[in-house]
Design an enzyme around this catalytic site. Structure first.
Site, short mmCIF file in Angstrom:
data_model
loop_
_atom_site.label_atom_id
_atom_site.label_comp_id
_atom_site.label_asym_id
_atom_site.label_seq_id
_atom_site.Cartn_x
_atom_site.Cartn_y
_atom_site.Cartn_z
N GLU A 131 -8.19 2.82 -5.90
CA GLU A 131 -9.27 3.75 -6.27
C GLU A 131 -8.77 5.01 -6.99
OE1 GLU A 131 -11.67 4.34 -2.73
OE2 GLU A 131 -11.79 2.19 -2.39
N ASN A 174 -6.29 -1.86 -7.21
CA ASN A 174 -7.51 -2.25 -6.50
C ASN A 174 -8.58 -1.17 -6.62
OD1 ASN A 174 -8.67 -4.16 -4.49
ND2 ASN A 174 -8.51 -2.45 -3.04
N HIS A 210 -17.88 -4.39 -3.42
CA HIS A 210 -18.84 -3.91 -2.41
C HIS A 210 -20.20 -3.88 -3.10
CE1 HIS A 210 -15.78 -3.14 0.53
NE2 HIS A 210 -15.10 -2.41 -0.33
N GLU A 240 -12.48 -7.27 -1.41
CA GLU A 240 -13.21 -6.60 -0.31
C GLU A 240 -14.69 -6.95 -0.34
OE1 GLU A 240 -12.44 -2.37 -0.14
OE2 GLU A 240 -10.32 -2.59 -0.62
N ASP A 242 -18.40 -7.65 0.11
CA ASP A 242 -19.55 -7.65 1.02
C ASP A 242 -20.78 -7.34 0.18
OD1 ASP A 242 -19.18 -4.80 0.81
OD2 ASP A 242 -18.32 -4.68 2.81
O1 G3I Z 1 -9.20 5.50 14.50
C1 G3I Z 1 -10.16 6.53 14.60
C2 G3I Z 1 -10.54 6.76 16.03
O2 G3I Z 1 -9.42 7.22 16.74
C3 G3I Z 1 -11.67 7.79 16.08
O3 G3I Z 1 -12.09 7.96 17.39
C4 G3I Z 1 -12.85 7.32 15.23
C5 G3I Z 1 -13.99 8.34 15.20
O4 G3I Z 1 -14.40 8.64 13.90
O5 G3I Z 1 -12.40 7.12 13.92
C6 G3I Z 1 -11.39 6.14 13.80
O6 G3I Z 1 -11.00 6.05 12.47
C7 G3I Z 1 -11.92 5.40 11.59
C8 G3I Z 1 -11.18 4.22 10.95
O7 G3I Z 1 -12.01 3.63 9.97
C9 G3I Z 1 -10.78 3.17 11.96
O8 G3I Z 1 -11.90 2.61 12.55
C10 G3I Z 1 -12.35 6.39 10.54
O9 G3I Z 1 -13.15 7.40 11.12
C11 G3I Z 1 -13.15 5.69 9.46
O10 G3I Z 1 -13.40 6.60 8.39
C12 G3I Z 1 -12.34 4.52 8.92
O11 G3I Z 1 -13.14 3.85 7.95
C13 G3I Z 1 -12.44 2.98 7.10
C14 G3I Z 1 -12.64 3.42 5.65
O12 G3I Z 1 -11.97 2.50 4.80
C15 G3I Z 1 -12.10 4.81 5.39
O13 G3I Z 1 -12.36 5.18 4.07
C16 G3I Z 1 -13.00 1.58 7.28
O14 G3I Z 1 -12.74 1.12 8.61
C17 G3I Z 1 -12.36 0.63 6.27
O15 G3I Z 1 -13.00 -0.62 6.34
C18 G3I Z 1 -12.56 1.23 4.87
O16 G3I Z 1 -11.99 0.36 3.94
C19 G3I Z 1 -12.09 0.75 2.56
C20 G3I Z 1 -10.87 0.22 1.85
O17 G3I Z 1 -9.69 0.67 2.48
C21 G3I Z 1 -10.86 0.64 0.38
N1 G3I Z 1 -12.10 0.27 -0.28
C22 G3I Z 1 -13.32 0.67 0.41
C23 G3I Z 1 -13.33 0.19 1.84
C24 G3I Z 1 -14.65 0.51 2.54
O18 G3I Z 1 -14.84 1.87 2.65
#
Ligand code: G3I
Length: 322
Positions: A131, A174, A210, A240, A242
């Site tokens: 990105e 990506n 997405h 990715e 969906d």
């Molecule tokens: O691990 C913490 C946890 O300790 C905490 O209690 C909780 C409360 O907010 O957050 C947890 O972290 C989260 C993490 O996912 C793990 O679940 C983050 O807040 C959350 O922002 C994070 O989101 C991820 C996101 O990227 C961040 O931008 C998504 O799971 C993940 O699927 C998503 O993946 C991205 C790709 O890397 C790049 N392309 C877009 C895609 C979708 O957004």
């Protein structure tokens, strides 16, 4: 039979899914994920990102990423490793560190060298840079700490470091919203040319995909778009996928969604150098979508109860399976 079995019978390398560490305690979920007839490839959704792996400078922790890498190995699945350089999920010590050009280059190279070396031989592909393109068409590259400190050279520098650490991994750029011809897709083609102009290897473009039910680009547009990348000498993959519903409570979305999945998987099938499709987790139970786009959802081929939706059959059919 299953999605990966059908994809491989069609001639593709894999059909895969993202996953995440927290979900693996769900044994019903894990059993389906581990079925290599369904998924021949997995991607860690979070656990190989910079904030997890190098939360403080020079201290590397691979515990979570190793869980996913070991799972892939145990299941006989390929691993797509994700991701080395991204403005998001980047620790503050990097983004607010105030480093000068030479120091930030050293930090970037060190992060990549360490992590790629740790996973050497285990990754089919690395999403090296994620990105980097702006959503503002007037500014091709996204303003982030790497661009403002190092300039666009941070991209070839990152690919060069990854290539040196694992010459056999496919090195990808990506991004999202590069699934159809347009300004952002053209900017991604320019990234391929930029890296190549430095004499550095870039092997692939990851189309995140997405997408939105009913607004998914046509099969023809997706094919033309993939072909433009392939013409530059790289492979492509859908990394990715969906397809979210704006109103997931209305059950009729599932029919249109099945068509949209068929068009997208069908586009990859029409392009020989499109090596595979990865969905961004396989069940609505663990999708990132409702958290980020409240009110939307239902984006994946398995519902929240791990039951298959019409999208599942549409993907299977696209591969000629039944
Ligand atoms: O691990 C913490 C946890 O300790 C905490 O209690 C909780 C409360 O907010 O957050 C947890 O972290 C989260 C993490 O996912 C793990 O679940 C983050 O807040 C959350 O922002 C994070 O989101 C991820 C996101 O990227 C961040 O931008 C998504 O799971 C993940 O699927 C998503 O993946 C991205 C790709 O890397 C790049 N392309 C877009 C895609 C979708 O957004």
């Amino acid at each position: 039979t299953g999605l990966n079995a059908a994809a491989q019978a069609y001639g593709k390398l894999y059909f895969g899914s993202a996953t995440d560490n927290g979900e693996l305690t769900d044994s019903e979920y894990k059993a389906i994920l581990s079925d290599s007839n369904e998924f021949g490839q997995i991607t860690p959704g979070n656990s190989m990102k910079w904030d997890t792996v190098e939360a403080s400078r020079g201290n590397f922790d691979y515990t979570k990423g190793d869980v996913i890498a070991d799972l892939a190995e145990a299941n006989g699945q390929k691993l797509r490793c994700h991701t080395l350089v991204w403005y998001n999920q980047l620790p503050q010590w990097v983004s607010n560190g105030g480093f000068d050009n030479a120091t930030l280059i050293e930090i970037l190279q060190n992060h990549i060298t360490e992590e790629v070396t740790h996973y050497k031989g285990k990754c089919y592909a690395w999403d090296v840079v994620n990105e980097a393109i702006s959503d503002d068409s007037g500014a091709p590259l996204r303003d982030n700490i790497f661009l403002s400190t190092i300039g666009e050279a941070y991209i070839p520098i990152a690919f060069a470091a990854a290539a040196a650490a694992d010459p056999d991994a496919k090195l990808y750029y990506n991004d999202y919203s590069i699934e159809a011809p347009g300004a952002k897709s053209t900017a991604a083609q320019d990234i391929v040319k930029l890296v190549q102009s430095y004499g550095v290897k870039i092997d692939g473009i990851g189309l995140q995909d997405h997408l939105i039910v009913g607004s998914t680009p046509s099969l023809e547009d997706q094919v033309a778009n993939m072909q433009a990348f392939v013409d530059l000498g790289v492979e492509v993959a859908i990394t990715e996928l969906d397809i979210r519903a704006e109103n997931p409570d209305a059950n009729q979305y599932q029919e249109q969604q099945a068509k949209d999945y068929a068009a997208t998987v069908g586009a990859c099938n029409k392009v020989e150098a499109c090596v595979g499709v990865t969905i961004w987790d396989y069940t609505d139970k663990y999708s990132w979508v409702p958290g980020v786009f409240p009110g939307t959802g239902g984006a994946l081929p398995w519902d929240e109860n791990l039951q298959k939706k019409p999208a599942y059959d549409a993907i299977l059919e696209a591969y000629g399976g039944s």
